[in-house]
Motif scaffolding. Structure first.
Motif, PDB file in Angstrom:
ATOM      1  N   GLN A  18       0.831  -1.195   0.000  1.00  0.00           N
ATOM      2  CA  GLN A  18       0.000   0.000   0.000  1.00  0.00           C
ATOM      3  C   GLN A  18       0.873   1.255   0.000  1.00  0.00           C
ATOM      4  OE1 GLN A  18      -3.277   0.002  -0.460  1.00  0.00           O
ATOM      5  NE2 GLN A  18      -3.242   2.214  -0.518  1.00  0.00           N
ATOM      6  N   ARG A  19       1.958   1.222   0.784  1.00  0.00           N
ATOM      7  CA  ARG A  19       2.844   2.381   0.841  1.00  0.00           C
ATOM      8  C   ARG A  19       3.433   2.697  -0.532  1.00  0.00           C
ATOM      9  NH1 ARG A  19       8.097   2.191   4.502  1.00  0.00           N
ATOM     10  NH2 ARG A  19       8.883   1.168   2.658  1.00  0.00           N
ATOM     11  N   PHE A  20       3.883   1.668  -1.251  1.00  0.00           N
ATOM     12  CA  PHE A  20       4.435   1.894  -2.586  1.00  0.00           C
ATOM     13  C   PHE A  20       3.362   2.416  -3.528  1.00  0.00           C
ATOM     14  CE2 PHE A  20       5.316   0.282  -6.892  1.00  0.00           C
ATOM     15  CZ  PHE A  20       6.419   1.076  -7.165  1.00  0.00           C
ATOM     16  N   HIS A  21       2.183   1.824  -3.493  1.00  0.00           N
ATOM     17  CA  HIS A  21       1.083   2.284  -4.347  1.00  0.00           C
ATOM     18  C   HIS A  21       0.790   3.760  -4.087  1.00  0.00           C
ATOM     19  CE1 HIS A  21      -2.585   2.245  -6.657  1.00  0.00           C
ATOM     20  NE2 HIS A  21      -3.226   2.743  -5.612  1.00  0.00           N
ATOM     21  N   ASN A  22       0.735   4.164  -2.836  1.00  0.00           N
ATOM     22  CA  ASN A  22       0.494   5.568  -2.493  1.00  0.00           C
ATOM     23  C   ASN A  22       1.628   6.460  -2.995  1.00  0.00           C
ATOM     24  OD1 ASN A  22      -1.949   4.974  -1.263  1.00  0.00           O
ATOM     25  ND2 ASN A  22      -1.054   4.844   0.775  1.00  0.00           N
ATOM     26  N   ALA A  23       2.858   5.978  -2.903  1.00  0.00           N
ATOM     27  CA  ALA A  23       4.003   6.771  -3.352  1.00  0.00           C
ATOM     28  C   ALA A  23       3.948   7.044  -4.854  1.00  0.00           C
ATOM     29  CB  ALA A  23       5.304   6.063  -2.994  1.00  0.00           C
ATOM     30  N   THR A  24       3.442   6.092  -5.629  1.00  0.00           N
ATOM     31  CA  THR A  24       3.392   6.287  -7.083  1.00  0.00           C
ATOM     32  C   THR A  24       2.330   7.292  -7.508  1.00  0.00           C
ATOM     33  OG1 THR A  24       1.891   4.412  -7.435  1.00  0.00           O
ATOM     34  CG2 THR A  24       4.270   3.970  -7.563  1.00  0.00           C
ATOM     35  N   LYS A  25       1.450   7.681  -6.628  1.00  0.00           N
ATOM     36  CA  LYS A  25       0.438   8.691  -6.972  1.00  0.00           C
ATOM     37  C   LYS A  25       1.068  10.037  -7.301  1.00  0.00           C
ATOM     38  CE  LYS A  25      -3.383   6.444  -4.746  1.00  0.00           C
ATOM     39  NZ  LYS A  25      -4.551   6.546  -3.949  1.00  0.00           N
ATOM     40  N   VAL A  26       2.317  10.217  -6.901  1.00  0.00           N
ATOM     41  CA  VAL A  26       3.026  11.439  -7.267  1.00  0.00           C
ATOM     42  C   VAL A  26       3.073  11.597  -8.788  1.00  0.00           C
ATOM     43  CG1 VAL A  26       5.341  10.439  -7.304  1.00  0.00           C
ATOM     44  CG2 VAL A  26       5.063  12.810  -6.698  1.00  0.00           C
ATOM     45  N   PHE A  27       3.060  10.494  -9.509  1.00  0.00           N
ATOM     46  CA  PHE A  27       3.131  10.541 -10.971  1.00  0.00           C
ATOM     47  C   PHE A  27       1.857  11.069 -11.619  1.00  0.00           C
ATOM     48  CE2 PHE A  27       6.348   6.857 -10.739  1.00  0.00           C
ATOM     49  CZ  PHE A  27       7.400   7.746 -10.596  1.00  0.00           C
ATOM     50  N   ASP A  28       0.782  11.190 -10.870  1.00  0.00           N
ATOM     51  CA  ASP A  28      -0.472  11.711 -11.408  1.00  0.00           C
ATOM     52  C   ASP A  28      -0.460  13.227 -11.553  1.00  0.00           C
ATOM     53  OD1 ASP A  28      -1.386   9.100 -11.381  1.00  0.00           O
ATOM     54  OD2 ASP A  28      -2.438   9.323  -9.471  1.00  0.00           O
ATOM     55  N   LYS A  29       0.525  13.895 -10.967  1.00  0.00           N
ATOM     56  CA  LYS A  29       0.583  15.356 -10.967  1.00  0.00           C
ATOM     57  C   LYS A  29       1.087  15.869 -12.311  1.00  0.00           C
ATOM     58  CE  LYS A  29      -0.440  15.228  -6.591  1.00  0.00           C
ATOM     59  NZ  LYS A  29      -1.731  15.592  -6.092  1.00  0.00           N
ATOM     60  N   LYS A  30       0.489  16.952 -12.780  1.00  0.00           N
ATOM     61  CA  LYS A  30       0.873  17.511 -14.085  1.00  0.00           C
ATOM     62  C   LYS A  30       1.649  18.814 -13.968  1.00  0.00           C
ATOM     63  CE  LYS A  30      -1.273  14.225 -16.155  1.00  0.00           C
ATOM     64  NZ  LYS A  30      -0.543  13.002 -16.120  1.00  0.00           N
ATOM     65  N   GLU A  31       1.371  19.603 -12.932  1.00  0.00           N
ATOM     66  CA  GLU A  31       2.052  20.883 -12.751  1.00  0.00           C
ATOM     67  C   GLU A  31       2.614  20.961 -11.346  1.00  0.00           C
ATOM     68  OE1 GLU A  31      -0.266  24.290 -13.858  1.00  0.00           O
ATOM     69  OE2 GLU A  31      -1.142  23.243 -15.559  1.00  0.00           O
ATOM     70  N   GLY A  32       3.791  21.566 -11.219  1.00  0.00           N
ATOM     71  CA  GLY A  32       4.424  21.695  -9.922  1.00  0.00           C
ATOM     72  C   GLY A  32       5.501  20.643  -9.731  1.00  0.00           C
ATOM     73  N   CYS A  33       6.020  20.598  -8.511  1.00  0.00           N
ATOM     74  CA  CYS A  33       7.073  19.645  -8.167  1.00  0.00           C
ATOM     75  C   CYS A  33       6.607  18.810  -6.982  1.00  0.00           C
ATOM     76  CB  CYS A  33       8.355  20.391  -7.821  1.00  0.00           C
ATOM     77  SG  CYS A  33       9.749  19.313  -7.472  1.00  0.00           S
ATOM     78  N   TYR A  34       6.546  17.513  -7.168  1.00  0.00           N
ATOM     79  CA  TYR A  34       6.037  16.599  -6.145  1.00  0.00           C
ATOM     80  C   TYR A  34       7.035  15.470  -5.935  1.00  0.00           C
ATOM     81  CZ  TYR A  34       1.751  19.098  -6.975  1.00  0.00           C
ATOM     82  OH  TYR A  34       0.824  20.095  -7.089  1.00  0.00           O
ATOM     83  N   ALA A  35       7.111  15.002  -4.692  1.00  0.00           N
ATOM     84  CA  ALA A  35       8.033  13.918  -4.358  1.00  0.00           C
ATOM     85  C   ALA A  35       7.364  12.976  -3.378  1.00  0.00           C
ATOM     86  CB  ALA A  35       9.301  14.487  -3.729  1.00  0.00           C
ATOM     87  N   SER A  36       7.810  11.732  -3.419  1.00  0.00           N
ATOM     88  CA  SER A  36       7.393  10.759  -2.411  1.00  0.00           C
ATOM     89  C   SER A  36       8.569   9.842  -2.135  1.00  0.00           C
ATOM     90  CB  SER A  36       6.156   9.972  -2.859  1.00  0.00           C
ATOM     91  OG  SER A  36       6.415   9.265  -4.037  1.00  0.00           O
ATOM     92  N   MET A  37       8.571   9.289  -0.949  1.00  0.00           N
ATOM     93  CA  MET A  37       9.645   8.408  -0.520  1.00  0.00           C
ATOM     94  C   MET A  37       9.095   6.987  -0.457  1.00  0.00           C
ATOM     95  SD  MET A  37      11.782   8.517   3.060  1.00  0.00           S
ATOM     96  CE  MET A  37      12.556  10.067   2.716  1.00  0.00           C
ATOM     97  N   ILE A  38       9.822   6.036  -1.074  1.00  0.00           N
ATOM     98  CA  ILE A  38       9.363   4.653  -1.000  1.00  0.00           C
ATOM     99  C   ILE A  38      10.214   3.815  -0.048  1.00  0.00           C
ATOM    100  CG2 ILE A  38       8.261   4.677  -3.241  1.00  0.00           C
ATOM    101  CD1 ILE A  38      10.662   3.115  -4.314  1.00  0.00           C
ATOM    102  N   PHE A  39      11.354   4.346   0.317  1.00  0.00           N
ATOM    103  CA  PHE A  39      12.253   3.697   1.264  1.00  0.00           C
ATOM    104  C   PHE A  39      13.109   4.807   1.846  1.00  0.00           C
ATOM    105  CE2 PHE A  39      16.152   1.004   2.056  1.00  0.00           C
ATOM    106  CZ  PHE A  39      15.599   0.235   3.068  1.00  0.00           C
ATOM    107  N   SER A  40      13.944   4.518   2.793  1.00  0.00           N
ATOM    108  CA  SER A  40      14.686   5.572   3.490  1.00  0.00           C
ATOM    109  C   SER A  40      15.524   6.450   2.572  1.00  0.00           C
ATOM    110  CB  SER A  40      15.578   4.955   4.562  1.00  0.00           C
ATOM    111  OG  SER A  40      16.525   4.100   3.968  1.00  0.00           O
TER     112      SER A  40
END
Length: 168
Positions: free
Chosen positions: A1-23
């Motif tokens: 679930q954590r990885f799936h949530n982290a990949t939602k960053v790819f849905d963004k079209k404008e701006g700068c977004y980040a997610s962490m999948i591991f340390s």
């Protein structure tokens, strides 16, 4: 679930977004450009046990950046799983042989050299000197950091794993 949530960053079209999948593993989307840094799946069992899924889940990533060779930053099973994906790799020169040994084609690799800047996609990336050595005994490994810029979004600084906080 954590990885799936982290990949939602790819849905963004404008701006700068980040997610962490591991340390030390990051996914980014900068004005629609999908990129990643130091991807490792050591703690995500269903991906580390079935690495073929990694290539599928990260198929839209256009750039993979590596900082150094510790396995929580450069996991060889992950490199092999991503080797056939249509992405560019930004790799420090001291990791070039290891990355190509994992199947990444040389023509997909841009060599990262300290002090140089490269433009990839909509990113301008300056390569920084790494500080991954302990000043008291010199232990550590070669590493680089990165300063990433893109128009209209905040700049991002990644010093990597820092061991020497007193270096100038």
């Amino acid at each position: 679930q954590r990885f799936h949530n982290a990949t939602k960053v790819f849905d963004k079209k404008e701006g700068c977004y980040a997610s962490m999948i591991f340390s030390a593993s990051y996914l980014f989307c900068t004005n629609g450009y999908k990129w990643a840094m130091d991807i490792a799946f050591r703690n995500i069992r269903y991906l580390s046990d079935v690495p073929s899924r990694i290539g599928e889940y990260l198929k839209d990533v256009k750039l993979m950046i590596l900082t150094h060779g510790h396995p929580d930053h450069m996991e060889k099973s992950t490199l092999r799983a991503l080797a056939e994906n249509d992405m560019t790799w930004l790799v420090p020169e001291f990791l070039l042989d290891d990355v190509t040994a994992c199947g990444v084609r040389r023509d997909r690799i841009i060599v990262a050299r300290v002090g140089e800047s490269v433009e990839i996609g909509n990113l301008k990336i300056k390569v920084l000197e790494g500080r991954h050595f302990r000043p008291e005994n010199g232990s550590g490994i070669e590493a680089v950091g990165y300063f990433v810029e893109s128009e209209g979004v905040p700049s991002l600084a990644f010093p990597g794993d820092v061991r020497d906080y007193h270096a100038e």
